[in-house]
Write an enzyme that holds these catalytic residues in place. Sequence first.
Site, mmCIF file in Angstrom:
data_model
loop_
_atom_site.group_PDB
_atom_site.id
_atom_site.type_symbol
_atom_site.label_atom_id
_atom_site.label_comp_id
_atom_site.label_asym_id
_atom_site.label_seq_id
_atom_site.Cartn_x
_atom_site.Cartn_y
_atom_site.Cartn_z
ATOM 1 N N ASP A 268 0.859 -1.170 0.000
ATOM 2 C CA ASP A 268 0.000 0.000 0.000
ATOM 3 C C ASP A 268 0.903 1.230 0.000
ATOM 4 O O ASP A 268 1.828 1.332 0.814
ATOM 5 C CB ASP A 268 -0.878 -0.005 1.260
ATOM 6 C CG ASP A 268 -2.293 0.445 0.975
ATOM 7 O OD1 ASP A 268 -2.432 1.564 0.444
ATOM 8 O OD2 ASP A 268 -3.236 -0.299 1.279
ATOM 9 N N ASP B 255 -3.018 4.671 -2.550
ATOM 10 C CA ASP B 255 -4.131 5.217 -1.779
ATOM 11 C C ASP B 255 -4.548 6.600 -2.300
ATOM 12 O O ASP B 255 -3.692 7.477 -2.490
ATOM 13 C CB ASP B 255 -3.650 5.351 -0.323
ATOM 14 C CG ASP B 255 -4.764 5.603 0.658
ATOM 15 O OD1 ASP B 255 -5.596 4.708 0.850
ATOM 16 O OD2 ASP B 255 -4.792 6.714 1.243
ATOM 17 N N GLU C 234 -6.095 3.867 -6.351
ATOM 18 C CA GLU C 234 -7.423 4.027 -5.733
ATOM 19 C C GLU C 234 -7.913 5.437 -6.034
ATOM 20 O O GLU C 234 -7.225 6.412 -5.720
ATOM 21 C CB GLU C 234 -7.342 3.819 -4.214
ATOM 22 C CG GLU C 234 -8.724 3.757 -3.590
ATOM 23 C CD GLU C 234 -8.813 4.299 -2.171
ATOM 24 O OE1 GLU C 234 -9.738 3.920 -1.446
ATOM 25 O OE2 GLU C 234 -7.950 5.120 -1.777
ATOM 26 N N HIS D 9 -11.201 -3.040 2.778
ATOM 27 C CA HIS D 9 -11.240 -2.702 4.198
ATOM 28 C C HIS D 9 -12.103 -1.469 4.493
ATOM 29 O O HIS D 9 -12.234 -1.084 5.663
ATOM 30 C CB HIS D 9 -9.811 -2.476 4.696
ATOM 31 C CG HIS D 9 -9.161 -1.314 4.001
ATOM 32 N ND1 HIS D 9 -8.855 -1.331 2.652
ATOM 33 C CD2 HIS D 9 -8.797 -0.091 4.446
ATOM 34 C CE1 HIS D 9 -8.326 -0.174 2.309
ATOM 35 N NE2 HIS D 9 -8.276 0.605 3.381
ATOM 36 N N ASP D 10 -12.639 -0.825 3.459
ATOM 37 C CA ASP D 10 -13.482 0.361 3.642
ATOM 38 C C ASP D 10 -14.960 0.083 3.382
ATOM 39 O O ASP D 10 -15.793 0.974 3.578
ATOM 40 C CB ASP D 10 -13.060 1.476 2.671
ATOM 41 C CG ASP D 10 -11.662 2.001 2.935
ATOM 42 O OD1 ASP D 10 -11.212 1.956 4.101
ATOM 43 O OD2 ASP D 10 -11.019 2.463 1.968
HETATM 44 O O1 ISL Z 1 -14.638 4.940 3.142
HETATM 45 C C1 ISL Z 1 -14.494 6.078 2.829
HETATM 46 C C2 ISL Z 1 -15.007 7.196 3.602
HETATM 47 O O2 ISL Z 1 -16.379 7.294 3.364
HETATM 48 C C3 ISL Z 1 -13.811 6.448 1.650
HETATM 49 O O3 ISL Z 1 -14.038 7.733 1.254
HETATM 50 C C4 ISL Z 1 -12.337 6.251 1.897
HETATM 51 O O4 ISL Z 1 -11.904 7.134 2.867
HETATM 52 C C5 ISL Z 1 -11.666 6.499 0.605
HETATM 53 O O5 ISL Z 1 -12.015 5.383 -0.125
HETATM 54 C C6 ISL Z 1 -10.182 6.576 0.735
HETATM 55 O O6 ISL Z 1 -9.689 5.431 1.298
HETATM 56 C C7 ISL Z 1 -8.332 5.289 1.501
HETATM 57 O O7 ISL Z 1 -7.727 6.418 2.102
HETATM 58 C C8 ISL Z 1 -8.104 6.719 3.437
HETATM 59 C C9 ISL Z 1 -8.142 5.505 4.345
HETATM 60 O O8 ISL Z 1 -8.829 5.832 5.517
HETATM 61 C C10 ISL Z 1 -8.810 4.326 3.685
HETATM 62 O O9 ISL Z 1 -8.753 3.207 4.531
HETATM 63 C C11 ISL Z 1 -8.107 4.093 2.394
HETATM 64 O O10 ISL Z 1 -8.538 2.947 1.725
HETATM 65 C C12 ISL Z 1 -7.097 7.714 3.931
HETATM 66 O O11 ISL Z 1 -5.812 7.208 3.758
#
Ligand code: ISL
Length: 580
Positions: free
Chosen positions: A104, A212, A280, A352-353
């Site tokens: 990541d 990310d 992402e 994971h989100d």
């Molecule tokens: O799940 C979300 C909030 O509603 C998404 O907007 C998420 O924050 C977004 O997909 C970005 O995700 C990534 O960056 C974030 C981190 O918290 C997430 O776990 C990661 O996948 C910040 O680094």
Amino acid sequence: MIPVNRTEPAWWTTSVVYQVYPRSFADSDGDGIGDLAGVTGRLDYLHELGIDVLWLSPIYPSPQDDNGYDISDYQDVDPLFGTLADLDELIAQAHQRGIKIVMDLVVNHTSDEHPWFVESRSSVDSPKRDWYWWRPARPGTTPGEPGAEPTNWGSFFSGPAWEYDEASGEYYLHLFSRKQPDLNWENPEVRRAIHQMMRWWLDRGVDGFRMDVINMISKELPPRDGAVPTAERDGVVPAGAVHGDGGPFFLCGPRIHEFLAEMHAEVVAGHEATLLTVGEMPGVTIEQAQLFTDPDRHEVDMVFQFEHVGVDQGDSKWDVLPLRLTALKESLGRWQEGLAKAGWNSLYWNNHDQPRVVSRFGDDGEHRVRSAKLLGTVLHLHRGTPYVYQGEELGMTNAPFAAVEDFRDIESVNHYRSAVELGADPRRVLDGLRRMGRDNARTPMQWDASPGAGFTTGTPWIGVNPNHVEVNAETAVADPDSVFHHYRRLIELRRSEPAVALGDFTMLLEDDPVVYAFLRRLGDVELLTVANFSGAPARPAVPGYDEWLEAELLLGNVAGSSGPELAAWEARVHRRTMTG
Ligand code: ISL
């Protein structure tokens, strides 16, 4: 159809990626938190599943404000997870089994405890001041007072996206938590430092990067106010409702393609044949994704888009609407078409989100096993590279969180606090968290029926789902009819049947509210997938379906089923060779 501009399809067109969220995967030392040795100890399981690539969520030193997405040292391992030697061992052991390791890469922001930010914050004259987004208060306001932020942007984790620094009287930008200050990619020194760090990881043996929120690294200058949403539905105050939407100024900003092309040239060029890069990209459009993933442009191999995981959302992610299957098909079908000629899709239901897909789009009660298999089948038969999130291959479900105290995720905890403060009904807010909260994906991996689910011998950092006594890897591996073995077959099929990886895609029955159906074609091979997204029998209205019933049934999820009607949550993949 083989992508144009490429004589040989890239290796990842036939690959499946498995995401490990280390904190929740396997705990080798009994402290209740998963670790790298735990992952290494489970490689044989992943090998049996048949995956090609393991994407490791962040394991770097971190204050863990956002579970490691707030990094304080890009070139080490957090003691919570082990040591660099443990990581080397994981890489070596994975490689021995033919599994690649993708790291990541979190470079839109660092932790506020990263030495770069500590230095940047130390003085307005610091040589690293410009490495982050420092701005004075809005003209005519008193710095530090509500409303004095340089712009009205809300952060993704509730509250304003700017944090006041009393010592210097300025604000810094944080699109996520206040402990995640955004790096200033306009500064070439920042870019050089990141490229150097990435090369260091490649030299260490890693096989690529999951980037990310990489489409947020270029911001439009100068930062300006965003539109303020007005809708507040039924007493639920959407996160950020009182703030402006900065998205138009930082999603796919003006220099994004330049930054990614530069990163490719500096880091990836020359290694394309073995590496995987996936960006992402919340809010990315098909037109943008075509540009990002067109192999001729040398930016990234594929992107994670968010459209299909937004089809059940109203004004905010917490405002959950019932799934309209036609909307899901319309969205995924359009992406299939949009990236058919150049570029490439990534395919995912879970990470994971996201909440667990079997609870979200399937039936996590009576038809859990069958609907989990159906969802896997539909996704894996699309064109693109599928991603499996840990536990998805077991049909793991959302967790029965009883109270707000059961949640750990900063997004959920902050949202609850701020929504309730703004007057929302706590029960409704909690209901939103239960359905959409990211912790649903983060409960421990369910290895067996023991009290710690085989995840830990200690006290897990977040509660184990009580259904682990029934839903677990040990049981699933031993049962040839399990979701696990269905996923194993899907992964195998991508390798053995070229039409799965490379066939072109045609959506069928666009208006059918219950049956998801599509064709894949490569040369004279034709595959038909039909899937009943309901608990009642359904007849696929595919023209000529009777003839398809004579064809080979490559894969199904209801033993012995063969008639023109699909049972509840039944999915079938038929194969035939066209003649004449
Ligand atoms: O799940 C979300 C909030 O509603 C998404 O907007 C998420 O924050 C977004 O997909 C970005 O995700 C990534 O960056 C974030 C981190 O918290 C997430 O776990 C990661 O996948 C910040 O680094």
